[in-house]
Design an enzyme around this catalytic site. Structure first.
Site, PDB file in Angstrom:
ATOM      1  N   HIS A   7       0.135  -5.221   6.056  1.00 48.71           N
ATOM      2  CA  HIS A   7       0.788  -6.073   7.052  1.00 48.71           C
ATOM      3  C   HIS A   7      -0.020  -6.225   8.339  1.00 48.71           C
ATOM      4  O   HIS A   7       0.206  -7.153   9.104  1.00 48.71           O
ATOM      5  CB  HIS A   7       2.229  -5.612   7.317  1.00 48.71           C
ATOM      6  CG  HIS A   7       2.350  -4.414   8.202  1.00 48.71           C
ATOM      7  ND1 HIS A   7       2.145  -3.139   7.756  1.00 48.71           N
ATOM      8  CD2 HIS A   7       2.671  -4.292   9.517  1.00 48.71           C
ATOM      9  CE1 HIS A   7       2.335  -2.287   8.757  1.00 48.71           C
ATOM     10  NE2 HIS A   7       2.655  -2.969   9.841  1.00 48.71           N
ATOM     11  N   GLU A  43       1.505   6.301  17.179  1.00 48.71           N
ATOM     12  CA  GLU A  43       2.945   6.036  17.037  1.00 48.71           C
ATOM     13  C   GLU A  43       3.719   7.142  17.738  1.00 48.71           C
ATOM     14  O   GLU A  43       3.338   8.320  17.646  1.00 48.71           O
ATOM     15  CB  GLU A  43       3.324   6.022  15.560  1.00 48.71           C
ATOM     16  CG  GLU A  43       2.701   4.879  14.803  1.00 48.71           C
ATOM     17  CD  GLU A  43       3.188   4.859  13.370  1.00 48.71           C
ATOM     18  OE1 GLU A  43       4.224   4.245  13.106  1.00 48.71           O
ATOM     19  OE2 GLU A  43       2.533   5.500  12.525  1.00 48.71           O
ATOM     20  N   HIS A 103      -4.831   0.106   7.216  1.00 48.44           N
ATOM     21  CA  HIS A 103      -4.804  -0.569   8.515  1.00 48.44           C
ATOM     22  C   HIS A 103      -6.064  -0.319   9.368  1.00 48.44           C
ATOM     23  O   HIS A 103      -6.653  -1.253   9.900  1.00 48.44           O
ATOM     24  CB  HIS A 103      -3.576  -0.144   9.329  1.00 48.44           C
ATOM     25  CG  HIS A 103      -2.284  -0.247   8.566  1.00 48.44           C
ATOM     26  ND1 HIS A 103      -2.031  -1.236   7.652  1.00 48.44           N
ATOM     27  CD2 HIS A 103      -1.162   0.520   8.600  1.00 48.44           C
ATOM     28  CE1 HIS A 103      -0.812  -1.069   7.151  1.00 48.44           C
ATOM     29  NE2 HIS A 103      -0.263  -0.016   7.709  1.00 48.44           N
ATOM     30  N   LYS A 141       0.835  -1.187   0.000  1.00 50.91           N
ATOM     31  CA  LYS A 141       0.000   0.000   0.000  1.00 50.91           C
ATOM     32  C   LYS A 141       0.880   1.250   0.000  1.00 50.91           C
ATOM     33  O   LYS A 141       2.043   1.137   0.378  1.00 50.91           O
ATOM     34  CB  LYS A 141      -0.973  -0.011   1.184  1.00 50.91           C
ATOM     35  CG  LYS A 141      -0.308  -0.253   2.552  1.00 50.91           C
ATOM     36  CD  LYS A 141      -0.426   0.922   3.463  1.00 50.91           C
ATOM     37  CE  LYS A 141       0.788   1.740   3.489  1.00 50.91           C
ATOM     38  NZ  LYS A 141       1.295   2.232   4.701  1.00 50.91           N
ATOM     39  N   LYS A 176       1.196  10.297  14.188  1.00 52.67           N
ATOM     40  CA  LYS A 176       2.617  10.180  14.534  1.00 52.67           C
ATOM     41  C   LYS A 176       2.942  11.212  15.611  1.00 52.67           C
ATOM     42  O   LYS A 176       2.238  12.197  15.763  1.00 52.67           O
ATOM     43  CB  LYS A 176       3.479  10.417  13.294  1.00 52.67           C
ATOM     44  CG  LYS A 176       3.259   9.321  12.230  1.00 52.67           C
ATOM     45  CD  LYS A 176       4.451   9.139  11.336  1.00 52.67           C
ATOM     46  CE  LYS A 176       4.193   8.100  10.261  1.00 52.67           C
ATOM     47  NZ  LYS A 176       4.412   6.731  10.697  1.00 52.67           N
ATOM     48  N   ASP A 230      -1.901   6.761   4.501  1.00 50.07           N
ATOM     49  CA  ASP A 230      -0.852   5.877   5.012  1.00 50.07           C
ATOM     50  C   ASP A 230      -1.402   4.871   6.035  1.00 50.07           C
ATOM     51  O   ASP A 230      -0.931   3.741   6.098  1.00 50.07           O
ATOM     52  CB  ASP A 230       0.241   6.740   5.663  1.00 50.07           C
ATOM     53  CG  ASP A 230       1.439   5.930   6.117  1.00 50.07           C
ATOM     54  OD1 ASP A 230       1.977   5.175   5.290  1.00 50.07           O
ATOM     55  OD2 ASP A 230       1.831   6.028   7.303  1.00 50.07           O
ATOM     56  N   LYS A 286      -0.660  -9.612  11.561  1.00 46.91           N
ATOM     57  CA  LYS A 286      -0.347  -9.534  12.995  1.00 46.91           C
ATOM     58  C   LYS A 286      -1.164 -10.565  13.761  1.00 46.91           C
ATOM     59  O   LYS A 286      -2.371 -10.704  13.522  1.00 46.91           O
ATOM     60  CB  LYS A 286      -0.670  -8.130  13.535  1.00 46.91           C
ATOM     61  CG  LYS A 286       0.307  -7.051  13.065  1.00 46.91           C
ATOM     62  CD  LYS A 286      -0.056  -5.711  13.685  1.00 46.91           C
ATOM     63  CE  LYS A 286       0.750  -4.581  13.070  1.00 46.91           C
ATOM     64  NZ  LYS A 286       2.025  -4.318  13.708  1.00 46.91           N
TER      65      LYS A 286
END
Ligand code: BG6
Length: 492
Positions: A176, A214, A238, A146, A328, A233, A180
């Site tokens: 990803h 994050e 996600h 992505k 972030k 992003d 998990k």
């Protein structure tokens, strides 16, 4: 290396961040666990002007930091792994590079092209691979990271290119998060237990909150990130995946199309956002100091924080708000989903007994302290009748000590074995971009006047709190809530 069929794993962008942090460490760990197929080899492609030695040295330096098995690696393990590494300097935009690649792959029955490159190169590389007839072998696969496009139009165009040249079964769009352990465990929690399902709906659940925070900033990914931003992003992929796993109907069977259908049904049920609603349901933020980061435009209007309120319009979830938040430079790296149950319908106990009373809450902590917490009220011991919330906690690492496979180990092995279950179908992309493109368009039109608008180490701009507090609710994940919860051991 043991296993089914010979494979060459071709990495476009072998000198990049993803290769050193995720791909090579995951392949190395799989190698040490003897899970890679026989005659497996890795062909790294980039235009760094490196020699083979430079490439090996670059990867080895990073393996110590990013491999799970760094402690057990030793020189010998790396040496036996590095025999299978090959590096080629290629310019991805030139046709002759693909003639060279044809020669390299001539004797291999199966190859996997992993596109770990800047997004703008993806379509170009796919077209070149197609023209060089490198997709004719139906055993060949393409893995795409992505973002899959940057909005509805570009993602549809990318899908057209892909489906013109490849069968859908050859395309692996990777997110990803689906690799998990704790994310996959949402399926087990929901569909291998009968306890939760009767409560998993609008009758009992007041709201759902998904936070992926994050602590780090953009680090050295400024080139990519400044063109992308948090909505593309993190949210498009996600966070929407997490929302789908929480909101989906039970799949009849755990097979790719059925699983994907149920996930996509959720996206189709998300209430469309009208242009004039964007400012009411979407908040963007940028951390102070972002514009001074390397390779960031000093006037950048890219968001590093997003908060959203979405509704899933169906029988199960009608009018239950889903609050999503990602950013972030927040106070801590933590990802969790919290299902807040409705308050009790009638207060049996007198007011002062439940000063500390809070509604029941089920918290699924994705990372870093992988756990599931059920919060409920108990009577506090004492001569007075007082209620207090307590947590019943399942910590992954107490129950399953040792190493978990990383998300990339799980997903790379699936790709090698041809298992597409956890990979994204093109219609999922269309559905996700259809939801978010209106927000992107509105944001594009209006330059945020208050950017940068949150200090590093805070929970984003004030507007994010306002978004939820306007509804009489609060973000449940806060620095205080994190301090109050006893910590689980961290995974290795
Ligand atoms: C990636 C994003 O997909 O996910 C990054 O591009 C982000 O910006 C990362 O840092 C977060 O992944 P994880 O596994 O650390 O939660």
């Amino acid at each position: 290396m043991t296993g089914p069929s010979p494979t060459i794993f071709v990495i476009f962008g072998a000198g990049g961040d993803l290769t050193k942090r995720k791909l090579i460490p995951a392949l190395y760990d799989l190698f040490l666990d003897q899970k890679l197929p026989q005659h497996f080899s890795i062909l790294g492609l980039d235009h760094q002007g490196w020699t083979q030695d430079d490439f090996n040295k670059h990867l080895k330096e990073n393996i110590n930091e990013f491999s799970h098995q760094r402690k057990s690696n030793g020189k010998e393990s790396w040496r036996s792994f590095s025999i299978f590494l090959k590096y080629l300097n290629l310019d991805f935009l030139k046709a002759e590079s693909y003639t060279r690649l044809q020669v390299e792959l001539k004797n291999s029955p199966k190859y996997i092209f992993y596109l770990a490159t800047a997004p703008f190169l993806v379509e170009n590389i796919i077209n070149h691979l197609g023209e060089a007839n490198l997709f004719l072998n139906k055993e060949s696969r393409v893995v795409i990271e992505k973002p899959f496009g940057k909005d509805l139009e570009s993602s549809s165009k990318l899908n057209e290119t892909l489906t013109r040249l490849l069968d859908e079964s050859q395309i692996y769009r990777i997110d990803h998060y689906l690799g998990k352990e704790t994310v996959q465990n949402i399926l087990a929690l929901r569909f291998a237990n009968s306890l939760f399902e009767p409560l998993w709906n609008r009758n009992y659940i007041d709201n759902v909150q998904i936070t992926v925070a994050e602590e780090i900033g953009v680090e050295n990914r400024g080139n990519y990130y400044d063109k992308s931003g948090a909505l593309r992003d993190m949210v498009e992929n996600h966070l929407l995946q997490l929302l789908c796993l929480i909101a989906m109907e039970p799949p009849i069977e755990f097979i790719k199309n059925e699983f994907q259908n149920k996930m996509i049904d959720v996206l189709h049920s998300i209430r469309p956002i009208a242009k004039d609603q964007v400012s009411k349901i979407a908040v963007r933020g940028q951390y102070i100091g972002y514009r001074e980061e390397p390779r960031i435009d000093p006037n950048s209007k890219t968001e590093t924080f997003v908060a959203l309120k979405l509704y899933v319009d169906n029988w199960r979830w009608q009018d239950v708000p889903f609050y999503l938040r990602a950013g972030k430079k927040l106070p801590k790296q933590v990802a969790e989903i919290s299902l807040q149950f409705r308050s009790v319908p009638h207060q049996t106990f007198p007011g002062k007994t439940h000063e500390m009373s809070v509604p029941n809450n089920l918290i699924i902590r994705i990372q870093p302290e992988e756990s599931i917490i059920l919060r409920f009220q108990v009577k506090r011991p004492g001569t007075h009748f007082k209620l207090q919330p307590v947590d019943m906690r399942f910590c992954y690492n107490e129950f399953f000590p040792g190493k978990f496979p990383s998300a990339y180990e799980t997903l790379l092995l699936d790709i090698i074995n041809g298992d597409g279950m956890l990979f994204i179908r093109s219609d999922r992309e269309t559905a996700a971009w259809s939801i978010l493109t209106v927000i992107l368009d509105e944001w594009e039109k209006k330059t945020p006047s208050d950017f940068p608008n949150y200090p590093a180490g805070s929970w984003g701009p004030k507007a994010s709190d306002d978004l939820i507090e306007r509804d009489g609710r609060k973000w449940l994940l806060t620095s205080t809530s994190l301090e109050e919860q006893s910590a689980c051991p961290l995974s290795q």
